[in-house]
Design an enzyme around this catalytic site. Structure first.
Site, PDB file in Angstrom:
ATOM      1  N   TRP A   1       0.849  -1.193   0.000  1.00  0.00           N
ATOM      2  CA  TRP A   1       0.000   0.000   0.000  1.00  0.00           C
ATOM      3  C   TRP A   1       0.886   1.245   0.000  1.00  0.00           C
ATOM      4  O   TRP A   1       1.866   1.342   0.730  1.00  0.00           O
ATOM      5  CB  TRP A   1      -0.889  -0.010   1.243  1.00  0.00           C
ATOM      6  CG  TRP A   1      -1.729   1.221   1.419  1.00  0.00           C
ATOM      7  CD1 TRP A   1      -2.601   1.749   0.531  1.00  0.00           C
ATOM      8  CD2 TRP A   1      -1.787   2.057   2.582  1.00  0.00           C
ATOM      9  NE1 TRP A   1      -3.205   2.869   1.052  1.00  0.00           N
ATOM     10  CE2 TRP A   1      -2.720   3.086   2.316  1.00  0.00           C
ATOM     11  CE3 TRP A   1      -1.149   2.045   3.814  1.00  0.00           C
ATOM     12  CZ2 TRP A   1      -3.030   4.082   3.237  1.00  0.00           C
ATOM     13  CZ3 TRP A   1      -1.444   3.027   4.741  1.00  0.00           C
ATOM     14  CH2 TRP A   1      -2.381   4.035   4.446  1.00  0.00           C
TER      15      TRP A   1
ATOM     16  N   TYR B   1      -5.176  -0.616  -4.505  1.00  0.00           N
ATOM     17  CA  TYR B   1      -3.889   0.057  -4.408  1.00  0.00           C
ATOM     18  C   TYR B   1      -3.420   0.480  -5.797  1.00  0.00           C
ATOM     19  O   TYR B   1      -3.172  -0.364  -6.672  1.00  0.00           O
ATOM     20  CB  TYR B   1      -2.830  -0.838  -3.761  1.00  0.00           C
ATOM     21  CG  TYR B   1      -3.118  -1.262  -2.339  1.00  0.00           C
ATOM     22  CD1 TYR B   1      -4.091  -0.630  -1.564  1.00  0.00           C
ATOM     23  CD2 TYR B   1      -2.411  -2.307  -1.754  1.00  0.00           C
ATOM     24  CE1 TYR B   1      -4.345  -1.021  -0.261  1.00  0.00           C
ATOM     25  CE2 TYR B   1      -2.662  -2.708  -0.449  1.00  0.00           C
ATOM     26  CZ  TYR B   1      -3.634  -2.075   0.290  1.00  0.00           C
ATOM     27  OH  TYR B   1      -3.892  -2.477   1.586  1.00  0.00           O
TER      28      TYR B   1
ATOM     29  N   TRP C   1      -1.924  -4.090  10.180  1.00  0.00           N
ATOM     30  CA  TRP C   1      -1.241  -3.116   9.336  1.00  0.00           C
ATOM     31  C   TRP C   1      -0.903  -1.878  10.170  1.00  0.00           C
ATOM     32  O   TRP C   1      -1.467  -1.663  11.234  1.00  0.00           O
ATOM     33  CB  TRP C   1      -2.078  -2.753   8.104  1.00  0.00           C
ATOM     34  CG  TRP C   1      -3.428  -2.132   8.327  1.00  0.00           C
ATOM     35  CD1 TRP C   1      -4.611  -2.788   8.539  1.00  0.00           C
ATOM     36  CD2 TRP C   1      -3.747  -0.733   8.312  1.00  0.00           C
ATOM     37  NE1 TRP C   1      -5.633  -1.893   8.674  1.00  0.00           N
ATOM     38  CE2 TRP C   1      -5.142  -0.612   8.528  1.00  0.00           C
ATOM     39  CE3 TRP C   1      -2.998   0.435   8.131  1.00  0.00           C
ATOM     40  CZ2 TRP C   1      -5.799   0.622   8.583  1.00  0.00           C
ATOM     41  CZ3 TRP C   1      -3.645   1.662   8.184  1.00  0.00           C
ATOM     42  CH2 TRP C   1      -5.028   1.745   8.405  1.00  0.00           C
TER      43      TRP C   1
ATOM     44  N   PRO D   1       1.982  -1.254  11.894  1.00  0.00           N
ATOM     45  CA  PRO D   1       2.581  -1.511  13.206  1.00  0.00           C
ATOM     46  C   PRO D   1       3.519  -0.385  13.651  1.00  0.00           C
ATOM     47  O   PRO D   1       3.803  -0.262  14.836  1.00  0.00           O
ATOM     48  CB  PRO D   1       3.362  -2.817  12.988  1.00  0.00           C
ATOM     49  CG  PRO D   1       3.650  -2.840  11.524  1.00  0.00           C
ATOM     50  CD  PRO D   1       2.440  -2.231  10.876  1.00  0.00           C
ATOM     51  N   LEU D   2       3.968   0.439  12.686  1.00  0.00           N
ATOM     52  CA  LEU D   2       4.848   1.568  13.016  1.00  0.00           C
ATOM     53  C   LEU D   2       4.088   2.873  13.102  1.00  0.00           C
ATOM     54  O   LEU D   2       4.707   3.945  13.181  1.00  0.00           O
ATOM     55  CB  LEU D   2       5.962   1.688  11.974  1.00  0.00           C
ATOM     56  CG  LEU D   2       6.866   0.462  11.810  1.00  0.00           C
ATOM     57  CD1 LEU D   2       7.920   0.722  10.741  1.00  0.00           C
ATOM     58  CD2 LEU D   2       7.517   0.095  13.127  1.00  0.00           C
TER      59      LEU D   2
ATOM     60  N   ARG E   1       6.086  10.188   5.138  1.00  0.00           N
ATOM     61  CA  ARG E   1       4.656   9.944   4.971  1.00  0.00           C
ATOM     62  C   ARG E   1       3.836  11.191   5.272  1.00  0.00           C
ATOM     63  O   ARG E   1       2.820  11.458   4.624  1.00  0.00           O
ATOM     64  CB  ARG E   1       4.225   8.794   5.895  1.00  0.00           C
ATOM     65  CG  ARG E   1       2.773   8.370   5.801  1.00  0.00           C
ATOM     66  CD  ARG E   1       2.426   7.738   4.454  1.00  0.00           C
ATOM     67  NE  ARG E   1       3.287   6.649   4.109  1.00  0.00           N
ATOM     68  CZ  ARG E   1       3.135   5.379   4.524  1.00  0.00           C
ATOM     69  NH1 ARG E   1       2.148   5.078   5.336  1.00  0.00           N
ATOM     70  NH2 ARG E   1       3.963   4.428   4.136  1.00  0.00           N
TER      71      ARG E   1
ATOM     72  N   GLY F   1       5.753  -2.071   5.231  1.00  0.00           N
ATOM     73  CA  GLY F   1       5.964  -1.506   3.905  1.00  0.00           C
ATOM     74  C   GLY F   1       7.412  -1.098   3.791  1.00  0.00           C
ATOM     75  O   GLY F   1       8.128  -0.969   4.792  1.00  0.00           O
TER      76      GLY F   1
ATOM     77  N   SER G   1      10.219   1.257   1.092  1.00  0.00           N
ATOM     78  CA  SER G   1      10.593   1.937  -0.151  1.00  0.00           C
ATOM     79  C   SER G   1      12.044   1.651  -0.503  1.00  0.00           C
ATOM     80  O   SER G   1      12.492   1.968  -1.597  1.00  0.00           O
ATOM     81  CB  SER G   1      10.376   3.450  -0.015  1.00  0.00           C
ATOM     82  OG  SER G   1      11.103   3.963   1.091  1.00  0.00           O
TER      83      SER G   1
ATOM     84  N   ASN H   1      13.766  -4.393   9.530  1.00  0.00           N
ATOM     85  CA  ASN H   1      12.522  -4.701  10.247  1.00  0.00           C
ATOM     86  C   ASN H   1      12.344  -6.181  10.541  1.00  0.00           C
ATOM     87  O   ASN H   1      11.669  -6.533  11.518  1.00  0.00           O
ATOM     88  CB  ASN H   1      11.327  -4.162   9.462  1.00  0.00           C
ATOM     89  CG  ASN H   1      11.222  -2.651   9.519  1.00  0.00           C
ATOM     90  OD1 ASN H   1      11.733  -2.031  10.445  1.00  0.00           O
ATOM     91  ND2 ASN H   1      10.575  -2.051   8.538  1.00  0.00           N
TER      92      ASN H   1
END
Length: 336
Positions: free
Chosen positions: A22, A55, A206, A208-209, A229, A285, A287, A295
């Site tokens: 996503w 998405y 979803w 979790p951070l 973000r 997620g 990038s 992670n």
């Protein structure tokens, strides 16, 4: 390396760290970078990948399909979702009607380049379609071999009970729920988790951070980092509830706990959600491939009880835990 756990009351094993796409594949990052993240996930032992037809209006599924091309299909678990408007976004191009489900699964399979998905999820509850119709459509998707298992996302405790009862009557079982859950956002703890346990469902969580807030990248009383973000058009609205001085001060305090355990705040936050018995997996997620590598350390991190208590103390006054928010934040009519 990640661990593999059973999903709900089923025989399906999934990685406890899942790579989701996503806001990344098909939108935020170039396809080459997306492929690099998928390869990093595979190298780390992640076998489970989560996407949705909405998405990037299907592009995220296409990118994931190309990134996984050449992998042995039986070694992967591919998840996708249905509900939100897709395609031409016409009057039947959303929701959980039989028409939309049956058309959407075929389009998703084509974009993903696979004959089946391991988990097909109702992205939200459709208040305008009888639950019997939705469950019958899912039963037929499973019977046709286009999906092996069914899950839901952001359903209330009452709706989970509906899913459990009607699916069993139709010869299959809903095995998972995918909610938002993290140290700051705990609305599922009081009602949804207990109901899910009774119904044989796991949580696949979803954010979790908390949209990156729990990593510590947003300093209290400071500007959001460029490219984060909070500065992204698609993600800024989701993150705003976390960007208060009180929350950011608490996140700064979390660093002491992470340092004491010799991990980053991101690793600690992911390990925290995995410490709950009803949580099977956390979706991350990425990038950049380095984010995946960092992670996955959380996969086998055990947090001592005293540190768990300290985390609760840090966030006690700023956490969001009202169980009514799952219903209040859900669509109350079809979004098309």
């Amino acid at each position: 390396m990640v661990s593999h756990v059973y999903l709900g009351n089923s025989g399906l094993k999934v990685s406890n760290i899942i790579l989701g796409n996503w806001l990344t594949h098909g939108s935020q990052i170039e396809e080459e970078a997306a492929h690099a993240c998928v390869n990093a996930a595979l190298d780390a032992g992640i076998t489970t990948f989560d996407t949705a037809d909405v998405y990037a209006n299907g592009v995220a599924e296409e990118v994931l399909g190309r990134a996984l091309a050449g992998q042995k299909r039986e070694n992967l678990e591919i998840f996708t979702k249905v509900y939100f408007p897709t395609g031409d976004k016409g009057h039947n191009d959303c929701g959980l009607s039989r028409k939309h489900i049956m058309e959407s699964i075929d389009r998703s399979l084509k974009r993903l380049g696979t004959d089946y998905v391991d988990l097909y999820q109702a992205h939200r509850y459709d208040v305008e379609t009888p639950i019997e119709e939705t469950m019958q459509a899912f039963a037929d998707v499973v019977k046709a071999g286009k999906a092996l298992y069914i899950g839901v996302s952001e359903w209330t405790a009452e709706q989970l009970k509906f899913a459990h009862d009607f699916s069993r009557d139709m010869g299959f079982q809903v095995i998972s729920n995918q909610p938002q859950y993290n140290m700051l956002y705990r609305v599922i703890e009081k009602e949804i988790m207990p109901m899910a346990e009774r119904c044989g469902m796991s949580q696949i969580v979803w954010s979790p951070l908390a949209q990156g807030v729990l990593t510590g990248k947003y300093p209290p009383r400071g500007d959001a980092p460029a490219g984060s973000r909070a500065t992204d058009k698609a993600g800024a609205q989701m993150i705003q509830k976390y960007l208060t001085d009180e929350i950011l001060d608490a996140v700064a305090e979390l660093k002491e706990v992470a340092d004491d355990l010799g991990v980053t705040r991101a690793q600690l936050a992911i390990a925290w959600v995995l410490s709950h018995d009803n949580v099977a997996s956390a979706i991350i997620g990425a990038s950049r491939p380095e984010q995946v590598t960092e992670n996955v350390v959380a996969s086998d991190l055990d947090i001592p009880r005293e540190h768990l208590r300290r985390i609760d103390e840090i966030f006690r006054d700023v956490m969001i835990d009202d169980p009514r928010l799952t219903w209040e934040n859900a669509p109350h009519e079809r979004p098309c």
